[in-house]
Design an enzyme around this catalytic site. Structure first.
Site, PDB file in Angstrom:
ATOM      1  N   LEU A  62      -8.938  -4.235  19.248  1.00 57.87           N
ATOM      2  CA  LEU A  62      -8.475  -4.926  18.047  1.00 57.87           C
ATOM      3  C   LEU A  62      -9.344  -6.144  17.778  1.00 57.87           C
ATOM      4  CD1 LEU A  62      -4.619  -4.862  18.673  1.00 57.87           C
ATOM      5  CD2 LEU A  62      -5.961  -3.272  17.279  1.00 57.87           C
ATOM      6  N   GLU A  63      -9.630  -6.378  16.512  1.00 60.26           N
ATOM      7  CA  GLU A  63     -10.427  -7.527  16.118  1.00 60.26           C
ATOM      8  C   GLU A  63      -9.779  -8.214  14.922  1.00 60.26           C
ATOM      9  OE1 GLU A  63     -14.592  -6.665  15.700  1.00 60.26           O
ATOM     10  OE2 GLU A  63     -14.641  -5.376  17.477  1.00 60.26           O
ATOM     11  N   GLN A  64     -10.170  -9.455  14.724  1.00 59.24           N
ATOM     12  CA  GLN A  64      -9.758 -10.249  13.575  1.00 59.24           C
ATOM     13  C   GLN A  64      -8.226 -10.296  13.449  1.00 59.24           C
ATOM     14  OE1 GLN A  64     -12.339  -9.304  10.102  1.00 59.24           O
ATOM     15  NE2 GLN A  64     -13.625  -8.176  11.525  1.00 59.24           N
TER      16      GLN A  64
END
EC number: 3.2.1.14
Length: 348
Positions: free
Chosen positions: A160-162
């Site tokens: 997961l990013e941002q």
């Protein structure tokens, strides 16, 4: 091809129920039935793209390669498949091979499994907005198990990013879901692999990945911080009285060594990751990331050597990506497996 088990259409009622509702079939076994166990093994991790290269898709206008999963360089003994994400019709993330039938893709996974190589399902990615809510745990667990039984995946990588890291109830739902899945396969004598690949600034106390790491303590197999695309972020090192930035090529060894040392001991403003669960994430080349590429192999080898001398040998290396490792630069020159060739000896 029949699946190993049949997943019911209705929700499972509890963690215990996972094992009760799954009814074995008489399907003939294949290598994808094997859940490859990487416990105690050094790893060279190379992500695989579940999409066709459109050309000129690199940071320097190079072109990534389109590969079948079975064509990934055999030096990569862990291959996360990118990505599991929402298909727009439901909150629950899912996955579908972009260019093969379910049966054909399972055969690709089986080929890697037969070589003792693990294939993970990578959750998220830079452009995926995943937002789960409390109560989604069982439905998400069901979907992960369905993916495992359909394709033969050996585990899941949290990528997961941002905003997706903290969206909705992700920080509690995802760890709870993965515990359900891991315990389900533990009951079968199998190790469902759980890994993470956070961008390294999220590995500070109070930062977005802390909840995932603490919640999955005792469940995760390794963490591979992305040591790229973070520009001037880095670590202050009292011993040399210097801010060591990720983007500083002249201090690349210092960055890799002191960042590793900081994570291993939970010092210099970073969370702790045990040395035997730490995998360093680097880009395959300049096209694979905007910054963080290691120009020469020496700083990486020197980092591994010094950490071993310290009594803290680390687990291995990760790269984005296996496709980029055999891609081309803007002039059409092949990158020719540079990452795998340079570093495979470090994980033997």
């Amino acid at each position: 091809m029949k699946l190993k088990k049949i997943i019911p259409a209705f929700p499972l009622l509890s963690t215990v129920a996972v094992g009760l509702w799954l009814t074995p079939t008489q399907a003939s076994a294949d290598a994808a039935d094997t859940m490859v166990d990487i416990s105690g093994k050094k790893v060279l991790v190379g992500y695989w793209h579940n999409w066709a290269s459109k050309g000129r898709d690199g940071y320097k206008q190079g072109t990534s390669a389109s590969l079948n999963l079975s064509e990934v360089n055999q030096a990569y003994n862990v291959v996360p498949v990118s990505f599991m994400k929402s298909d727009g019709t439901t909150r629950i993330p899912t996955f579908k091979p972009y260019n093969q039938t379910d049966t054909a893709f399972r055969q690709e996974v089986a080929q890697l499994n037969s070589q003792g190589r693990a294939v993970l399902l990578a959750l998220g990615g830079a452009d995926a907005h995943i937002q789960l809510v409390k109560g989604d745990e069982q439905a998400f667990a069901n979907e992960i198990i369905r993916q495992v039984e359909t394709y033969g995946f050996d585990g899941l990588d949290i990528d997961l990013e941002q905003l997706a890291i903290t969206a909705g109830d992700n920080q509690t739902v995802i760890p709870a879901t993965l515990k359900i899945v891991k315990d389900h396969y533990r009951a079968q004598g199998k190790n469902f692999i759980i890994t993470m690949a956070p961008e390294f600034p999220y590995l500070k106390p109070g930062a977005a990945y802390e909840t995932y790491i603490t919640s999955l303590n005792g469940y995760y197999d390794y963490i591979a911080p992305q040591l790229y695309n973070q520009g001037g972020d880095g670590v202050w090192v009292d011993e040399i009285m210097t801010w060591v930035a990720q983007s500083n090529d002249a201090l690349k060894y210092e960055f890799l060594y002191y960042m590793s040392d900081s994570l291993i001991h939970g010092t210099r403003g970073y969370l702790q990751i045990p040395n035997d669960k730490l995998v360093l994430g680097l880009p395959a080349n300049r096209d694979a990331a905007g910054s963080g590429y290691v120009v020469e192999a020496t700083p990486v080898a020197k980092t591994f050597d010094q950490l071993a001398k310290d009594g803290n040998p680390i687990r291995g290396l990760m790269t984005w990506s296996a496709n980029w490792d055999v891609g081309q630069d803007v002039n059409g020159k092949s990158y020719n497996n540079e990452f795998a060739t340079r570093y495979s000896n470090l994980v033997k």
